[in-house]
Write a protein that holds these residues in place. Sequence first.
Motif, PDB file in Angstrom:
ATOM      1  N   THR A 167       0.847  -1.195   0.000  1.00 56.77           N
ATOM      2  CA  THR A 167       0.000   0.000   0.000  1.00 56.77           C
ATOM      3  C   THR A 167       0.881   1.243   0.000  1.00 56.77           C
ATOM      4  OG1 THR A 167      -0.077   0.033   2.409  1.00 56.77           O
ATOM      5  CG2 THR A 167      -1.845  -1.158   1.270  1.00 56.77           C
ATOM      6  N   GLN A 168       0.217   2.385  -0.102  1.00 56.40           N
ATOM      7  CA  GLN A 168       0.923   3.659   0.002  1.00 56.40           C
ATOM      8  C   GLN A 168       1.025   4.040   1.475  1.00 56.40           C
ATOM      9  OE1 GLN A 168       2.198   5.634  -2.412  1.00 56.40           O
ATOM     10  NE2 GLN A 168       1.517   4.404  -4.153  1.00 56.40           N
ATOM     11  N   GLN A 169       2.212   4.362   1.930  1.00 56.52           N
ATOM     12  CA  GLN A 169       2.441   4.798   3.308  1.00 56.52           C
ATOM     13  C   GLN A 169       3.083   6.177   3.289  1.00 56.52           C
ATOM     14  OE1 GLN A 169       1.340   3.124   5.868  1.00 56.52           O
ATOM     15  NE2 GLN A 169       0.763   1.329   4.682  1.00 56.52           N
ATOM     16  N   THR A 170       2.826   6.935   4.319  1.00 52.34           N
ATOM     17  CA  THR A 170       3.468   8.242   4.405  1.00 52.34           C
ATOM     18  C   THR A 170       4.956   8.066   4.687  1.00 52.34           C
ATOM     19  OG1 THR A 170       2.995   8.437   6.759  1.00 52.34           O
ATOM     20  CG2 THR A 170       1.350   9.326   5.239  1.00 52.34           C
ATOM     21  N   VAL A 171       5.692   9.087   4.360  1.00 51.78           N
ATOM     22  CA  VAL A 171       7.145   9.034   4.526  1.00 51.78           C
ATOM     23  C   VAL A 171       7.509   8.932   6.012  1.00 51.78           C
ATOM     24  CG1 VAL A 171       9.290  10.297   4.082  1.00 51.78           C
ATOM     25  CG2 VAL A 171       7.471  10.329   2.400  1.00 51.78           C
ATOM     26  N   ILE A 172       6.771   9.609   6.864  1.00 52.13           N
ATOM     27  CA  ILE A 172       7.041   9.553   8.301  1.00 52.13           C
ATOM     28  C   ILE A 172       6.776   8.142   8.835  1.00 52.13           C
ATOM     29  CG2 ILE A 172       6.448  10.554  10.543  1.00 52.13           C
ATOM     30  CD1 ILE A 172       7.827  12.529   8.730  1.00 52.13           C
ATOM     31  N   SER A 173       5.743   7.476   8.341  1.00 49.71           N
ATOM     32  CA  SER A 173       5.464   6.096   8.757  1.00 49.71           C
ATOM     33  C   SER A 173       6.622   5.181   8.403  1.00 49.71           C
ATOM     34  CB  SER A 173       4.194   5.566   8.098  1.00 49.71           C
ATOM     35  OG  SER A 173       3.071   6.282   8.505  1.00 49.71           O
ATOM     36  N   GLN A 174       7.126   5.321   7.185  1.00 52.39           N
ATOM     37  CA  GLN A 174       8.250   4.485   6.778  1.00 52.39           C
ATOM     38  C   GLN A 174       9.503   4.811   7.576  1.00 52.39           C
ATOM     39  OE1 GLN A 174       8.625   4.624   2.530  1.00 52.39           O
ATOM     40  NE2 GLN A 174       6.943   3.183   2.266  1.00 52.39           N
ATOM     41  N   LEU A 175       9.672   6.068   7.936  1.00 54.29           N
ATOM     42  CA  LEU A 175      10.810   6.440   8.782  1.00 54.29           C
ATOM     43  C   LEU A 175      10.684   5.797  10.164  1.00 54.29           C
ATOM     44  CD1 LEU A 175      13.354   8.255   9.134  1.00 54.29           C
ATOM     45  CD2 LEU A 175      11.804   9.987  10.047  1.00 54.29           C
ATOM     46  N   PHE A 176       9.478   5.827  10.737  1.00 53.94           N
ATOM     47  CA  PHE A 176       9.259   5.165  12.036  1.00 53.94           C
ATOM     48  C   PHE A 176       9.544   3.669  11.961  1.00 53.94           C
ATOM     49  CE2 PHE A 176       5.982   8.339  13.978  1.00 53.94           C
ATOM     50  CZ  PHE A 176       6.990   9.269  14.098  1.00 53.94           C
ATOM     51  N   ILE A 177       9.105   3.028  10.877  1.00 48.50           N
ATOM     52  CA  ILE A 177       9.332   1.588  10.728  1.00 48.50           C
ATOM     53  C   ILE A 177      10.818   1.285  10.596  1.00 48.50           C
ATOM     54  CG2 ILE A 177       8.982  -0.351   9.147  1.00 48.50           C
ATOM     55  CD1 ILE A 177       6.154   0.705   8.720  1.00 48.50           C
ATOM     56  N   MET A 178      11.525   2.086   9.821  1.00 47.57           N
ATOM     57  CA  MET A 178      12.970   1.848   9.652  1.00 47.57           C
ATOM     58  C   MET A 178      13.733   2.049  10.954  1.00 47.57           C
ATOM     59  SD  MET A 178      14.040   3.440   6.028  1.00 47.57           S
ATOM     60  CE  MET A 178      12.732   3.767   4.887  1.00 47.57           C
ATOM     61  N   ILE A 179      13.394   3.100  11.686  1.00 50.42           N
ATOM     62  CA  ILE A 179      14.079   3.367  12.953  1.00 50.42           C
ATOM     63  C   ILE A 179      13.789   2.254  13.956  1.00 50.42           C
ATOM     64  CG2 ILE A 179      14.118   4.908  14.953  1.00 50.42           C
ATOM     65  CD1 ILE A 179      13.815   7.237  12.980  1.00 50.42           C
ATOM     66  N   THR A 180      12.531   1.826  14.039  1.00 50.92           N
ATOM     67  CA  THR A 180      12.187   0.752  14.973  1.00 50.92           C
ATOM     68  C   THR A 180      12.850  -0.564  14.575  1.00 50.92           C
ATOM     69  OG1 THR A 180      10.084   1.837  15.389  1.00 50.92           O
ATOM     70  CG2 THR A 180      10.274  -0.462  16.056  1.00 50.92           C
ATOM     71  N   SER A 181      12.908  -0.853  13.285  1.00 48.14           N
ATOM     72  CA  SER A 181      13.585  -2.074  12.837  1.00 48.14           C
ATOM     73  C   SER A 181      15.062  -2.036  13.212  1.00 48.14           C
ATOM     74  CB  SER A 181      13.439  -2.241  11.329  1.00 48.14           C
ATOM     75  OG  SER A 181      12.096  -2.376  10.975  1.00 48.14           O
ATOM     76  N   LEU A 182      15.690  -0.887  13.042  1.00 49.93           N
ATOM     77  CA  LEU A 182      17.103  -0.772  13.419  1.00 49.93           C
ATOM     78  C   LEU A 182      17.294  -0.915  14.928  1.00 49.93           C
ATOM     79  CD1 LEU A 182      18.342   2.068  11.064  1.00 49.93           C
ATOM     80  CD2 LEU A 182      18.961  -0.336  10.999  1.00 49.93           C
ATOM     81  N   ILE A 183      16.377  -0.340  15.699  1.00 50.66           N
ATOM     82  CA  ILE A 183      16.472  -0.476  17.159  1.00 50.66           C
ATOM     83  C   ILE A 183      16.303  -1.938  17.572  1.00 50.66           C
ATOM     84  CG2 ILE A 183      15.292   0.088  19.327  1.00 50.66           C
ATOM     85  CD1 ILE A 183      14.803   2.887  18.160  1.00 50.66           C
ATOM     86  N   LEU A 184      15.356  -2.632  16.945  1.00 49.36           N
ATOM     87  CA  LEU A 184      15.158  -4.061  17.263  1.00 49.36           C
ATOM     88  C   LEU A 184      16.407  -4.871  16.923  1.00 49.36           C
ATOM     89  CD1 LEU A 184      11.506  -4.703  16.053  1.00 49.36           C
ATOM     90  CD2 LEU A 184      12.330  -4.664  18.404  1.00 49.36           C
ATOM     91  N   LEU A 185      17.059  -4.553  15.828  1.00 54.29           N
ATOM     92  CA  LEU A 185      18.268  -5.290  15.438  1.00 54.29           C
ATOM     93  C   LEU A 185      19.455  -4.938  16.320  1.00 54.29           C
ATOM     94  CD1 LEU A 185      17.997  -5.181  11.555  1.00 54.29           C
ATOM     95  CD2 LEU A 185      17.675  -7.134  13.054  1.00 54.29           C
TER      96      LEU A 185
END
Length: 160
Positions: free
Chosen positions: A137-155
Amino acid sequence: MRTFLLPYIHSYQDLIFILHILSRVTGLFLISPILSNTSLPGMIRPFLVFMTTLLLSFGLYDSYRGSDAAIHLLGFLNPEKGIYFSLLLGLLKELAIGYLIGFAFVILFESLILAGQTASFMIGFSMATAFDPVSGTQQTVISQLFIMITSLILLVTDLH
């Protein structure tokens, strides 16, 4: 006697141990947001499940075997009550646990998407969207930024 492909299978207890790991990993791969992606080919998913099971079984094997084992897997197998029924219940329990772990990741990522969309709307970036290949789907840029930051924190914090 050791086999080349699976050097840790010496008895049926070892096979039951690997089946329990396979069951939990399968439950996790069924629902987790990244691993159940539609762009991942259907033939690759069973291969990833099997390879992840092998890697986990090699890592957990020392804590499973021996007199000081941390994992007592076969304590519930009672020949008088039916080994196969209790084995089936144990495998279903592991499948449900894996499914719940994957569901927790789905809840985490969906809440991040909602938070990102809300933040984008508040600051006026709601029209700036990008295609998210995981959800399709289409996601806002801020949503994708939150997902990337959280994924990096989890790793980085070793929570994977």
